[in-house]
Design a protein around this motif. Structure first.
Motif, mmCIF file in Angstrom:
data_model
loop_
_atom_site.group_PDB
_atom_site.id
_atom_site.type_symbol
_atom_site.label_atom_id
_atom_site.label_comp_id
_atom_site.label_asym_id
_atom_site.label_seq_id
_atom_site.Cartn_x
_atom_site.Cartn_y
_atom_site.Cartn_z
ATOM 1 N N VAL A 267 53.730 49.347 27.316
ATOM 2 C CA VAL A 267 52.372 49.357 27.853
ATOM 3 C C VAL A 267 51.440 48.443 27.066
ATOM 4 C CG1 VAL A 267 52.518 51.577 29.027
ATOM 5 C CG2 VAL A 267 51.863 51.510 26.627
ATOM 6 N N VAL B 208 41.091 53.009 22.789
ATOM 7 C CA VAL B 208 42.356 53.443 23.387
ATOM 8 C C VAL B 208 43.522 53.219 22.418
ATOM 9 C CG1 VAL B 208 43.997 52.988 25.239
ATOM 10 C CG2 VAL B 208 41.562 53.177 25.745
ATOM 11 N N TYR B 209 43.524 52.078 21.764
ATOM 12 C CA TYR B 209 44.654 51.791 20.865
ATOM 13 C C TYR B 209 44.658 52.738 19.671
ATOM 14 C CZ TYR B 209 46.416 47.613 23.182
ATOM 15 O OH TYR B 209 46.999 46.737 24.081
ATOM 16 N N TYR C 234 37.714 40.465 35.357
ATOM 17 C CA TYR C 234 37.857 40.839 33.945
ATOM 18 C C TYR C 234 37.848 42.349 33.746
ATOM 19 C CZ TYR C 234 37.061 40.413 28.879
ATOM 20 O OH TYR C 234 37.180 40.481 27.514
ATOM 21 N N PHE C 235 36.844 43.014 34.299
ATOM 22 C CA PHE C 235 36.723 44.450 34.050
ATOM 23 C C PHE C 235 37.718 45.302 34.847
ATOM 24 C CE2 PHE C 235 32.563 43.199 32.236
ATOM 25 C CZ PHE C 235 32.805 43.698 30.955
ATOM 26 N N LEU D 269 32.867 34.018 30.324
ATOM 27 C CA LEU D 269 32.663 35.268 29.603
ATOM 28 C C LEU D 269 31.373 35.256 28.793
ATOM 29 C CD1 LEU D 269 36.196 36.136 28.195
ATOM 30 C CD2 LEU D 269 34.961 37.249 30.050
ATOM 31 N N TYR E 299 39.551 48.483 24.166
ATOM 32 C CA TYR E 299 40.872 48.336 23.536
ATOM 33 C C TYR E 299 40.914 49.057 22.191
ATOM 34 C CZ TYR E 299 42.425 44.866 26.955
ATOM 35 O OH TYR E 299 42.810 44.242 28.107
ATOM 36 N N MET F 257 42.445 48.611 34.534
ATOM 37 C CA MET F 257 43.836 48.798 34.952
ATOM 38 C C MET F 257 44.756 48.881 33.729
ATOM 39 S SD MET F 257 46.324 46.213 37.064
ATOM 40 C CE MET F 257 46.727 45.184 35.664
ATOM 41 N N LEU F 258 44.595 47.951 32.796
ATOM 42 C CA LEU F 258 45.500 47.909 31.642
ATOM 43 C C LEU F 258 45.354 49.160 30.784
ATOM 44 C CD1 LEU F 258 45.048 44.129 30.760
ATOM 45 C CD2 LEU F 258 47.120 45.211 31.640
ATOM 46 N N LEU F 259 44.101 49.550 30.524
ATOM 47 C CA LEU F 259 43.900 50.754 29.706
ATOM 48 C C LEU F 259 44.435 51.994 30.425
ATOM 49 C CD1 LEU F 259 40.362 50.063 28.170
ATOM 50 C CD2 LEU F 259 42.602 49.672 27.162
ATOM 51 N N LEU G 37 40.663 44.446 35.581
ATOM 52 C CA LEU G 37 41.937 44.311 34.860
ATOM 53 C C LEU G 37 41.916 45.127 33.570
ATOM 54 C CD1 LEU G 37 42.991 40.567 35.278
ATOM 55 C CD2 LEU G 37 43.943 42.592 36.376
ATOM 56 N N LEU G 38 40.768 45.097 32.884
ATOM 57 C CA LEU G 38 40.657 45.900 31.658
ATOM 58 C C LEU G 38 40.913 47.376 31.962
ATOM 59 C CD1 LEU G 38 39.684 46.116 28.615
ATOM 60 C CD2 LEU G 38 37.443 46.646 29.573
ATOM 61 N N SER H 244 34.982 45.047 26.330
ATOM 62 C CA SER H 244 36.438 45.164 26.439
ATOM 63 C C SER H 244 37.053 45.453 25.073
ATOM 64 C CB SER H 244 37.047 43.905 27.059
ATOM 65 O OG SER H 244 36.778 42.774 26.275
ATOM 66 N N THR I 90 42.440 36.496 31.213
ATOM 67 C CA THR I 90 41.074 37.001 31.179
ATOM 68 C C THR I 90 40.237 36.313 30.105
ATOM 69 O OG1 THR I 90 41.853 38.800 29.778
ATOM 70 C CG2 THR I 90 41.597 39.271 32.115
ATOM 71 N N ILE J 294 52.264 44.799 28.264
ATOM 72 C CA ILE J 294 51.738 44.382 29.571
ATOM 73 C C ILE J 294 50.351 43.762 29.403
ATOM 74 C CG2 ILE J 294 50.899 45.274 31.795
ATOM 75 C CD1 ILE J 294 53.228 47.214 31.765
ATOM 76 N N VAL J 295 49.623 44.240 28.394
ATOM 77 C CA VAL J 295 48.281 43.709 28.134
ATOM 78 C C VAL J 295 48.330 42.211 27.814
ATOM 79 C CG1 VAL J 295 46.353 43.846 26.509
ATOM 80 C CG2 VAL J 295 47.411 45.940 27.360
ATOM 81 N N PHE K 195 48.014 39.234 30.396
ATOM 82 C CA PHE K 195 46.705 39.271 31.053
ATOM 83 C C PHE K 195 45.599 38.756 30.126
ATOM 84 C CE2 PHE K 195 49.198 42.064 33.696
ATOM 85 C CZ PHE K 195 48.802 41.671 34.971
#
Lengths: 467, 337
Positions: free
Chosen positions: A69, A415-416, B87-88, A400, A412, B93-95, B90-91, A408, A80, A72-73, A76
């Motif tokens: 998991v 969650v991590y 961007y968001f 961005l 991350y 989705m990934l989380l 996907l963020l 973001s 992004t 998979i990040v 992407f």
């Protein structure tokens, strides 16, 4: 307050890849170890190998799931946060990433299911093949991802078309000049990392006098493995360093904190590099040794950072210290292996408590060394994403904003921290439970549920043999 | 490299199209199972529901990586424009996928926090599905583009339409998941899956109708694609077949057939996918770059096509084998725990 999307994107990438990297650093070696154990069990029929394998498979399941998991990040992230990098390099690197998926990820995923859940559903040899395929998959993945990384470090086999890279020679792209060294160095590193974890767990059981039979086999196997791999790593690391000197001289100058190009360069054991003053403070060094190691000649000339324009120099402190942490750990590991052999020769390997305690303490060292080595090579590649050709600043996604990336990155981070802290705690819990817990599961109930299953005919006699 | 005159774009369009569809289908049903998981009556049921996908979810999710990387490899310009634009989503989705992925192990090992990981599994699956639906909606709506870059803002993708497509995909995946559970379970649990399948089916039907009406209103080019003569006659089999499949799906959710609900859900996805493909063709970055304009170099497409055309059948073979090993009704006792 202004948030810089470039800086935050770099932090975010470092954050997600550092955590992700810890898992393959462990599972690549562990997959091979499990395949060996399954093979030994198949060949000798000795039930102890089965017990050890079942135990490590449970830890593998937790770590591999987290690796999937968090992995998979990664692709992407390229889209992004690094869309200009993707646009510029896709023609060259994308097939390598795609081949990683095609040759590695599917293989791992399909056979992992059988490895974890299929022991009672397929013949014993097929279960061994599944273990072997998972191990092969992890190595194939290592191959392709390091080919990609090496091409970014030492690009070859390309031409520039409209400011974007176009492929001219795929063999040169895959086998770029730093790739053989990086591949060998990294694979050895992840095997050593797994070795110290397995050895540390074995030492933990020996100290507690639990699962002694399993622990002796694990520690003994590990010591044999490390006896070959740790000295080999010294050699591979040295070769990799020489390759860096030739191909990425600015990175090497940063690693050694050498500012002025000169002969008879000392080896800096410690220093506080000062990028403003272009000098080192508080230096502890050994005269001439730098030249001797790098050029095999105490009179040899080594290029310093002042030879490179200021905007083409990597940061100095991170590669300098990270490299020293990695090498320091390598030397510690070598010492531990030597002590292990001295004790084995005396016949006290499994009894000397201070040594076993050292082994327990040393079990996370491989992870630290792998991360330090990664920081050395990746920060040393700066300020480029593709060395000498594409700047990191020109790689980031233009749309961005700082707030986007701050949000973001916060996601991350939260969650991590939660997921990895839990995962590590759960793996430690499995370790504390020990191999015996594997037998406590009521696996004999498998007979119910699915009648007339052809494959059942083969392994039927085995279910009872392991209790 | 020698000059290649062969056009690889159709091949890559097909590979990417099939790859993305396989992802939607495969991770679709296991995300759907995750969505329904939160509604399971008790712990025994939850264990069975999760076991029905535990050995295969990892392989299913691998198609997402392949889809992403194949897009980068075959149509890098689309990758570089679309991913920043979503961007968001996907963020999220990934989380979400992280949460639901680790829940398989964590809910078993971390018994004190099982409820937390149960929620992680269910809401992770739901949010992941919703986020993918938002990506789809944003793709249909199109992006603000400047040259080779996305030029809009990271929150452009949150619109009423993308909200609808997000909800639509949650229902769609739930229907696939219900079909899978009917296939893999028996007795009261199967009846439960059928009931939820009927609810999801109604949601899907409403969503398909709403998206089909809204999409032509968004883009005149899509309206003329479907409603101009002779297209309206040539393409009429698509809605007609969809309606017939929907009727059949409803019937099979209500009778005793075990395979038909899953097959019907898959066919509904095929038709919806086909409908979107017809609307979008030949754009890969709507409504700016065609597949050919966004394609990578011929050398890249050729080099990767050689291996892919050889490896994909092999992958499908051993993936098929791993499904075959776990065929039949799901059982509680195959774990390695």
């Amino acid at each position: 307050m202004s948030l810089d999307p470039l800086f935050l994107s770099r932090i975010q990438f470092a954050w997600v890849i550092a955590w992700h990297f810890l898992l393959p650093a462990f599972t690549v070696g562990l997959a091979s170890f499990i395949a060996v154990l399954e093979g030994l069990h198949l060949a000798t029929g000795r039930e102890i190998y089965f017990r050890i394998s079942t135990f490590w498979i449970r830890i593998f399941a937790v770590s591999f799931g987290m690796g999937v998991v968090s992995g998979i990040v990664m692709p992407f992230q390229l889209g992004t946060n690094w869309s200009r990098y993707s646009d510029a390099t896709a023609n060259v690197i994308s097939p390598l990433l795609a081949y990683e998926g095609l040759t590695a990820f599917f293989l791992e995923a399909a056979f992992l299911g059988v490895l974890l859940f299929g022991r009672n559903l397929v013949p014993r040899w097929a279960h061994f093949v599944a273990a072997l395929m998972v191990a092969l998959g992890t190595l194939a993945s290592t191959f392709w991802i390091l080919a990609t990384n090496s091409w970014m470090q030492t690009p070859a086999g390309y031409t520039m078309v409209d400011g974007r890279f176009a492929p001219t020679d795929w063999l040169q792209i895959i086998f770029s000049p730093s790739f053989p060294y990086r591949l060998a160095h990294t694979v050895d590193a992840v095997y050593i990392t797994t070795g110290f974890v397995v050895g540390g767990v074995a030492a933990f059981y020996l100290l507690r006098e639990r699962f002694v039979e399993e622990a002796r086999i694990m520690l003994s196997m590990t010591l044999w493995l490390l006896t070959v791999l740790v000295p080999l790593q010294m050699f591979l690391g040295d070769q990799h360093g020489l390759n860096t000197l030739e191909r990425q001289p600015a990175k090497l100058a940063a690693i050694e904190a050498i500012w002025t190009t000169e002969r008879r360069v000392p080896l800096n054991l410690f220093a506080i590099p000062d990028e403003q003053a272009e000098a080192d403070h508080y230096v502890i060094s050994i005269p001439d040794l730098g030249s001797l190691i790098l050029t095999r000649d105490p009179n040899g000339t080594v290029r310093g950072l002042k030879d490179f324009p200021v905007d083409e120099r990597p940061p100095v402190a991170i590669p300098f210290f990270a490299f020293r942490i990695m090498v320091g750990i390598g030397l510690l590991m070598l010492a531990l292996v030597a002590i292990g052999w001295w004790l084995r020769w005396k016949g006290e390997l499994f009894d000397e408590r201070w040594f076993l305690r050292l082994c327990v303490l040393a079990s996370p060292l491989g992870f630290v060394a792998v991360l330090a080595g990664w920081a050395t090579t990746e920060v040393g590649r700066q300020p480029w994403t593709v060395y000498g050709l594409l700047r990191t600043a020109d790689s980031v996604t233009p749309s961005l904003t700082g707030v986007d990336v701050a949000l973001s990155l916060a996601g991350y981070s939260l969650v991590y921290i939660l997921v990895f802290a839990t995962g590590i705690a759960l793996m430690l819990r499995i370790v504390r439970g020990g191999p015996a817990a594997a037998d406590a599961e009521p696996e004999d109930e498998i007979e119910s549920g699915r009648p007339q299953q052809p494959v059942r005919a083969l392994p039927v006699g085995r279910a009872g043999s392991r209790t | 490299m020698t000059a290649l005159v062969f056009d690889f774009v159709p091949i890559w369009t097909l590979i990417l199209g099939v790859g993305v569809f396989l992802y939607v289908l495969l991770d679709g049903f296991d995300l759907g199972v995750g969505i329904l998981y939160g509604l399971a009556p008790d712990r025994d049921a939850r264990n069975l529901v999760m076991n029905s996908i535990a050995p295969i979810w990892d392989g299913n999710e691998t198609w997402l990586v392949l889809g992403g990387v194949a897009l980068l490899a075959a149509f890098p310009l689309a990758f570089a424009i679309i991913l920043p634009a979503v961007y968001f989503p996907l963020l999220v989705m990934l989380l979400s996928l992280i949460f639901r992925g680790v829940a398989f192990e964590f809910r078993y090992r971390d018994a004190e926090h099982r409820t937390f990981w149960d929620h992680g599994f269910c809401y992770g699956s739901m949010l992941g599905a919703f986020a993918q639906g938002v990506v789809l909606g944003a793709f249909i709506e199109g992006f603000e583009i400047d040259g080779r870059h996305f030029a809009g803002s990271s929150i452009d993708c949150f619109t009423p339409f993308t909200f609808l497509t997000g909800v639509a995909l949650v229902f769609g995946y739930a229907l696939l998941g219900a079909g899978w559970l009917v296939l893999k379970t028996e007795g009261p649990l199967q009846d439960w899956a059928r009931r939820l399948g009927r609810v999801a089916f109604i949601g899907v039907l409403v969503a398909i109708a709403a998206v089909s009406l809204w999409t032509p209103l968004l883009q005149p080019s899509i309206a003329s694609r479907w409603f101009s003569w002779p297209n309206i006659a040539l393409l009429s089999p698509v809605p007609i077949a969809t309606a017939l499949i929907a009727y059949w799906e409803w019937r099979s959710l209500n009778d005793r057939s075990e395979v038909a609900p899953f097959v019907g859900a898959v066919l509904l996805f095929v038709m919806s996918y086909l409908g979107i493909a017809i609307s979008m063709w030949p754009m890969i970055v709507p409504y700016k770059y065609t597949l050919w304009e966004a394609a990578s170099s011929e050398a890249t497409q050729a080099f990767l096509a050689v291996g892919t055309l050889f490896l994909l059948p092999v992958i499908l073979m051993y993936t098929g084998w791993s499904y075959w090993v776990f065929r039949g009704k799901v059982r509680e006792d195959i774990g390695y725990h």
